[in-house]
Design an enzyme around this catalytic site. Structure first.
Site, PDB file in Angstrom:
ATOM      1  N   ILE A  68      41.447  18.449  79.448  1.00  0.00           N
ATOM      2  CA  ILE A  68      42.244  19.670  79.174  1.00  0.00           C
ATOM      3  C   ILE A  68      43.552  19.700  79.958  1.00  0.00           C
ATOM      4  N   THR A  85      33.009  33.416  86.045  1.00  0.00           N
ATOM      5  CA  THR A  85      31.755  33.552  86.784  1.00  0.00           C
ATOM      6  C   THR A  85      31.761  34.781  87.685  1.00  0.00           C
ATOM      7  N   GLU A 116      30.800  34.577  90.618  1.00  0.00           N
ATOM      8  CA  GLU A 116      31.007  34.077  91.987  1.00  0.00           C
ATOM      9  C   GLU A 116      32.397  34.399  92.520  1.00  0.00           C
ATOM     10  N   SER A 140      38.477  28.170  92.814  1.00  0.00           N
ATOM     11  CA  SER A 140      39.215  27.564  91.681  1.00  0.00           C
ATOM     12  C   SER A 140      39.041  28.422  90.422  1.00  0.00           C
ATOM     13  N   LYS A 141      37.860  29.003  90.240  1.00  0.00           N
ATOM     14  CA  LYS A 141      37.655  29.886  89.076  1.00  0.00           C
ATOM     15  C   LYS A 141      38.465  31.172  89.256  1.00  0.00           C
ATOM     16  N   ASN A 154      23.251  31.315  84.475  1.00  0.00           N
ATOM     17  CA  ASN A 154      22.596  31.006  83.198  1.00  0.00           C
ATOM     18  C   ASN A 154      21.467  29.995  83.414  1.00  0.00           C
ATOM     19  N   LYS A 194      21.369  21.780  88.749  1.00  0.00           N
ATOM     20  CA  LYS A 194      21.314  23.218  89.026  1.00  0.00           C
ATOM     21  C   LYS A 194      19.860  23.604  89.312  1.00  0.00           C
ATOM     22  N   TYR A 249      17.069  25.865  99.656  1.00  0.00           N
ATOM     23  CA  TYR A 249      18.073  26.000 100.729  1.00  0.00           C
ATOM     24  C   TYR A 249      17.754  27.211 101.613  1.00  0.00           C
ATOM     25  N   ASP A 287      20.661  24.887 104.833  1.00  0.00           N
ATOM     26  CA  ASP A 287      21.315  25.817 103.918  1.00  0.00           C
ATOM     27  C   ASP A 287      22.640  25.246 103.401  1.00  0.00           C
ATOM     28  N   ARG A 288      23.042  25.721 102.229  1.00  0.00           N
ATOM     29  CA  ARG A 288      24.364  25.396 101.665  1.00  0.00           C
ATOM     30  C   ARG A 288      25.437  26.059 102.550  1.00  0.00           C
ATOM     31  N   PRO A 289      26.496  25.338 102.960  1.00  0.00           N
ATOM     32  CA  PRO A 289      27.550  26.001 103.748  1.00  0.00           C
ATOM     33  C   PRO A 289      28.179  27.142 102.955  1.00  0.00           C
TER      34      PRO A 289
HETATM   35  P1  NAD Z   1      28.776  22.188  82.673  1.00  0.00           P
HETATM   36  O1  NAD Z   1      29.139  21.531  83.963  1.00  0.00           O
HETATM   37  O2  NAD Z   1      27.399  22.036  82.146  1.00  0.00           O
HETATM   38  O3  NAD Z   1      29.764  21.701  81.519  1.00  0.00           O
HETATM   39  C1  NAD Z   1      31.139  21.599  81.700  1.00  0.00           C
HETATM   40  C2  NAD Z   1      31.723  20.804  80.533  1.00  0.00           C
HETATM   41  O4  NAD Z   1      33.147  20.745  80.708  1.00  0.00           O
HETATM   42  C3  NAD Z   1      31.228  19.361  80.453  1.00  0.00           C
HETATM   43  O5  NAD Z   1      30.889  19.031  79.131  1.00  0.00           O
HETATM   44  C4  NAD Z   1      32.405  18.548  80.950  1.00  0.00           C
HETATM   45  O6  NAD Z   1      32.470  17.231  80.393  1.00  0.00           O
HETATM   46  C5  NAD Z   1      33.574  19.402  80.499  1.00  0.00           C
HETATM   47  N1  NAD Z   1      34.774  19.150  81.303  1.00  0.00           N
HETATM   48  C6  NAD Z   1      34.861  19.122  82.655  1.00  0.00           C
HETATM   49  N2  NAD Z   1      36.126  18.820  83.027  1.00  0.00           N
HETATM   50  C7  NAD Z   1      36.848  18.692  81.884  1.00  0.00           C
HETATM   51  C8  NAD Z   1      38.208  18.405  81.601  1.00  0.00           C
HETATM   52  N3  NAD Z   1      39.086  18.184  82.591  1.00  0.00           N
HETATM   53  N4  NAD Z   1      38.606  18.346  80.320  1.00  0.00           N
HETATM   54  C9  NAD Z   1      37.733  18.560  79.300  1.00  0.00           C
HETATM   55  N5  NAD Z   1      36.423  18.817  79.503  1.00  0.00           N
HETATM   56  C10 NAD Z   1      35.982  18.890  80.780  1.00  0.00           C
HETATM   57  O7  NAD Z   1      29.165  23.719  82.866  1.00  0.00           O
HETATM   58  P2  NAD Z   1      28.458  25.032  82.282  1.00  0.00           P
HETATM   59  O8  NAD Z   1      27.366  25.422  83.186  1.00  0.00           O
HETATM   60  O9  NAD Z   1      28.208  24.820  80.837  1.00  0.00           O
HETATM   61  O10 NAD Z   1      29.641  26.100  82.495  1.00  0.00           O
HETATM   62  C11 NAD Z   1      30.605  26.332  81.457  1.00  0.00           C
HETATM   63  C12 NAD Z   1      31.569  27.399  81.931  1.00  0.00           C
HETATM   64  O11 NAD Z   1      30.848  28.598  82.217  1.00  0.00           O
HETATM   65  C13 NAD Z   1      32.323  27.055  83.209  1.00  0.00           C
HETATM   66  O12 NAD Z   1      33.648  27.508  83.078  1.00  0.00           O
HETATM   67  C14 NAD Z   1      31.584  27.815  84.300  1.00  0.00           C
HETATM   68  O13 NAD Z   1      32.455  28.145  85.359  1.00  0.00           O
HETATM   69  C15 NAD Z   1      31.149  29.045  83.529  1.00  0.00           C
HETATM   70  N6  NAD Z   1      29.931  29.715  84.013  1.00  0.00           N
HETATM   71  C16 NAD Z   1      28.781  29.012  84.209  1.00  0.00           C
HETATM   72  C17 NAD Z   1      27.618  29.672  84.605  1.00  0.00           C
HETATM   73  C18 NAD Z   1      26.314  28.941  84.811  1.00  0.00           C
HETATM   74  O14 NAD Z   1      25.359  29.542  85.287  1.00  0.00           O
HETATM   75  N7  NAD Z   1      26.200  27.658  84.461  1.00  0.00           N
HETATM   76  C19 NAD Z   1      27.649  31.057  84.809  1.00  0.00           C
HETATM   77  C20 NAD Z   1      28.861  31.747  84.619  1.00  0.00           C
HETATM   78  C21 NAD Z   1      29.982  31.059  84.209  1.00  0.00           C
HETATM   79  O1  DAU Z   2      26.658  32.857  89.292  1.00  0.00           O
HETATM   80  C1  DAU Z   2      27.188  32.025  88.308  1.00  0.00           C
HETATM   81  C2  DAU Z   2      27.206  30.597  88.831  1.00  0.00           C
HETATM   82  O2  DAU Z   2      25.857  30.162  88.855  1.00  0.00           O
HETATM   83  C3  DAU Z   2      28.063  29.660  87.983  1.00  0.00           C
HETATM   84  O3  DAU Z   2      29.405  30.063  88.061  1.00  0.00           O
HETATM   85  C4  DAU Z   2      27.927  28.205  88.468  1.00  0.00           C
HETATM   86  O4  DAU Z   2      28.631  27.337  87.594  1.00  0.00           O
HETATM   87  C5  DAU Z   2      26.456  27.847  88.453  1.00  0.00           C
HETATM   88  O5  DAU Z   2      26.284  26.540  88.988  1.00  0.00           O
HETATM   89  C6  DAU Z   2      25.652  28.851  89.286  1.00  0.00           C
HETATM   90  O6  DAU Z   2      25.974  28.728  90.699  1.00  0.00           O
HETATM   91  P1  DAU Z   2      24.840  28.805  91.816  1.00  0.00           P
HETATM   92  O7  DAU Z   2      25.342  28.148  93.037  1.00  0.00           O
HETATM   93  O8  DAU Z   2      24.301  30.179  91.938  1.00  0.00           O
HETATM   94  O9  DAU Z   2      23.703  27.920  91.075  1.00  0.00           O
HETATM   95  P2  DAU Z   2      22.726  26.756  91.602  1.00  0.00           P
HETATM   96  O10 DAU Z   2      21.789  26.470  90.487  1.00  0.00           O
HETATM   97  O11 DAU Z   2      23.463  25.618  92.206  1.00  0.00           O
HETATM   98  O12 DAU Z   2      21.931  27.498  92.764  1.00  0.00           O
HETATM   99  C7  DAU Z   2      21.200  28.683  92.515  1.00  0.00           C
HETATM  100  C8  DAU Z   2      20.608  29.142  93.835  1.00  0.00           C
HETATM  101  O13 DAU Z   2      19.606  28.198  94.244  1.00  0.00           O
HETATM  102  C9  DAU Z   2      21.613  29.186  94.976  1.00  0.00           C
HETATM  103  O14 DAU Z   2      21.282  30.274  95.835  1.00  0.00           O
HETATM  104  C10 DAU Z   2      21.398  27.864  95.721  1.00  0.00           C
HETATM  105  C11 DAU Z   2      19.918  27.598  95.523  1.00  0.00           C
HETATM  106  N1  DAU Z   2      19.504  26.169  95.431  1.00  0.00           N
HETATM  107  C12 DAU Z   2      20.171  25.367  94.561  1.00  0.00           C
HETATM  108  C13 DAU Z   2      19.825  24.041  94.436  1.00  0.00           C
HETATM  109  C14 DAU Z   2      20.580  23.113  93.480  1.00  0.00           C
HETATM  110  C15 DAU Z   2      18.449  25.718  96.196  1.00  0.00           C
HETATM  111  O15 DAU Z   2      17.843  26.465  96.981  1.00  0.00           O
HETATM  112  N2  DAU Z   2      18.104  24.398  96.068  1.00  0.00           N
HETATM  113  C16 DAU Z   2      18.756  23.526  95.224  1.00  0.00           C
HETATM  114  O16 DAU Z   2      18.398  22.310  95.176  1.00  0.00           O
END
Ligand code: NAD
Ligand code: DAU
Length: 356
Positions: A69, A136, A138, A164-165, A191, A200, A218, A293-295
């Site tokens: 993109i 997000t 976050e 960054s978001k 999600n 995740k 964590y 823990d995650r920083p």
């Molecule tokens: P994901 O990491 O599963 O997928 C991201 C996709 O974007 C991948 O297919 C990747 O190849 C593509 N991508 C990355 N960099 C790119 C680039 N430079 N050009 C073109 N394509 C590129 O992410 P996701 O969990 O599906 O999240 C999608 C969106 O939703 C993100 O913007 C994320 O911030 C937002 N979001 C995610 C969550 C969540 O819980 N996963 C929650 C709220 C918002």
């Molecule tokens: O809130 C929306 C966000 O949710 C999205 O914007 C992000 O793209 C998505 O990755 C998610 O972020 P989190 O950091 O909340 O998700 P994650 O699945 O990485 O972690 C969920 C919680 O679980 C968080 O408190 C950290 C913890 N965790 C995560 C992992 C990967 C653990 O305890 N152990 C683990 O191995």
């Protein structure tokens, strides 16, 4: 719901978790009659297999273009070759832990990539009818024991990912105020569901539990997230694309706060029930391991989604119990998808099919 004012929808990041679920939902479950152009760079998090059935079923209405993109020339061609008149922007680097280790790609894709798309869209006004930016919760930072994020909560991002978001959200807002680009923004909670890359929390724990590997929790495991089944996020995004007000932001959440440890315990119980038992009949709970823990780990997220409920009539359809069971079963049933997305062969497969 209004008939959408666009016909040629550019979806970015459509091979990722939410993007792929969204495209499947759009083509299979809604009455959208136009075309979807999916632009994805195919990073480690993508899996084009997630859309193989869609590509076969809708050869006229689904197009895939492999591109970054942030590549202005490539994206300009996409906008013009396919007469793009709306954008739904999912593409991002999305994993917080990766952003802590190496923020570079997050700055490049999430900030510069979003900026590139915004510029291309504004140069094509008034053809562009909608630019929806998927963001997000976050960006709002961390909550204490009480309270909720609303659309007016001040931004206070704590990780390189969320910063960054947040930067991209501000750019989107500025392009509305300055250039009248018809933008909308959604800030969604965590999600879960099919097609999520197993780094995740939920898919990682499902697969480790299945394989009898340690389940790394964590810190004290008491951090709280608000979980939403992925297709409920997809229905929210589609409603906003069709009916959202220009310049508006909408919070999207599941009204489903849970401590991480409770989520992991629920996964252990389901995997014990649905998969073959571990040797010696051990419970998967015995695999839980507390790790460093995650920083900067945000303590609690919780979304107030009253605005999208009130103004657009959106409600989540899936309970956590039903959604989690369906998710665990999906990972048990889709070992080939998991193998591919985890293996080095996957990168070679992408190179063979789509070029390096
Ligand atoms: P994901 O990491 O599963 O997928 C991201 C996709 O974007 C991948 O297919 C990747 O190849 C593509 N991508 C990355 N960099 C790119 C680039 N430079 N050009 C073109 N394509 C590129 O992410 P996701 O969990 O599906 O999240 C999608 C969106 O939703 C993100 O913007 C994320 O911030 C937002 N979001 C995610 C969550 C969540 O819980 N996963 C929650 C709220 C918002
Ligand atoms: O809130 C929306 C966000 O949710 C999205 O914007 C992000 O793209 C998505 O990755 C998610 O972020 P989190 O950091 O909340 O998700 P994650 O699945 O990485 O972690 C969920 C919680 O679980 C968080 O408190 C950290 C913890 N965790 C995560 C992992 C990967 C653990 O305890 N152990 C683990 O191995």
């Amino acid at each position: 719901m209004k008939t959408p004012a666009f016909q040629h929808l550019l979806v970015t990041g459509g091979c990722g978790f939410i993007g792929a679920n969204f495209i499947r939902h759009l083509l299979d479950e809604t009455d959208f009659a136009g075309r979807v152009i999916n632009v994805d760079k195919l990073t480690y998090a993508a899996n084009p297999l997630s859309l193989a059935a869609v590509a076969e079923k809708f050869p006229e209405r689904y197009v895939f273009v492999r591109a970054d993109i942030a590549d202005r020339a490539a994206l300009a061609r996409v906008f013009d070759d396919y007469a793009v008149d709306a954008v739904c922007h999912f593409a991002a680097e999305s994993h917080v832990d990766r952003s802590i280790v190496r923020p570079d790609d997050f700055i490049q894709t999430n900030i510069l990539g979003t900026y590139t798309l915004l510029q291309l869209a504004r140069e094509r006004l008034p053809r562009i009818k909608r630019f929806h930016h998927v963001s997000t919760d976050e960006v709002f930072g961390s909550l204490g024991a009480t309270g909720f994020f609303t659309e007016t909560t001040p931004y206070s991002p704590n990780s390189p990912y969320s910063a960054s978001k947040a930067a991209s959200d501000h750019l989107v807002r500025a392009f509305h105020e300055t250039y009248r680009l018809p933008v909308t923004v959604s800030n969604c909670s965590n999600n879960y569901g099919p097609l999520q890359f197993p780094e995740k929390l939920i898919p990682l724990m499902i697969l480790n539990a299945l394989e009898g590997q340690p389940l790394p929790v964590y810190g004290d495991g008491r951090n709280v997230r608000d979980w939403l089944f992925v297709t409920d996020h997809c229905t929210a995004v589609w409603r906003i694309l069709c009916d959202g007000a220009d310049g508006a932001t909408y919070n999207v959440g599941g009204r489903n706060e849970m401590e991480n440890l409770a989520v992991v315990n629920a996964i252990c119980a389901l995997v014990d029930e649905l998969a073959a038992p571990l040797p010696g009949g051990k419970s998967r709970r015995d695999l839980i391991t507390f790790v460093k823990d995650r920083p900067g780990h945000d303590r609690r997220y919780a979304i107030d989604c009253a605005k999208i409920e009130r103004e657009l009539g959106w409600r989540p359809a899936k309970s956590f119990a039903t959604g989690l069971r369906r998710t665990v079963q999906w990972y048990l049933d889709n070992a080939a998808w998991v193998r591919q997305v985890r293996s080095g062969d996957y990168q070679r497969w992408i190179a063979a099919h789509y070029g390096a």
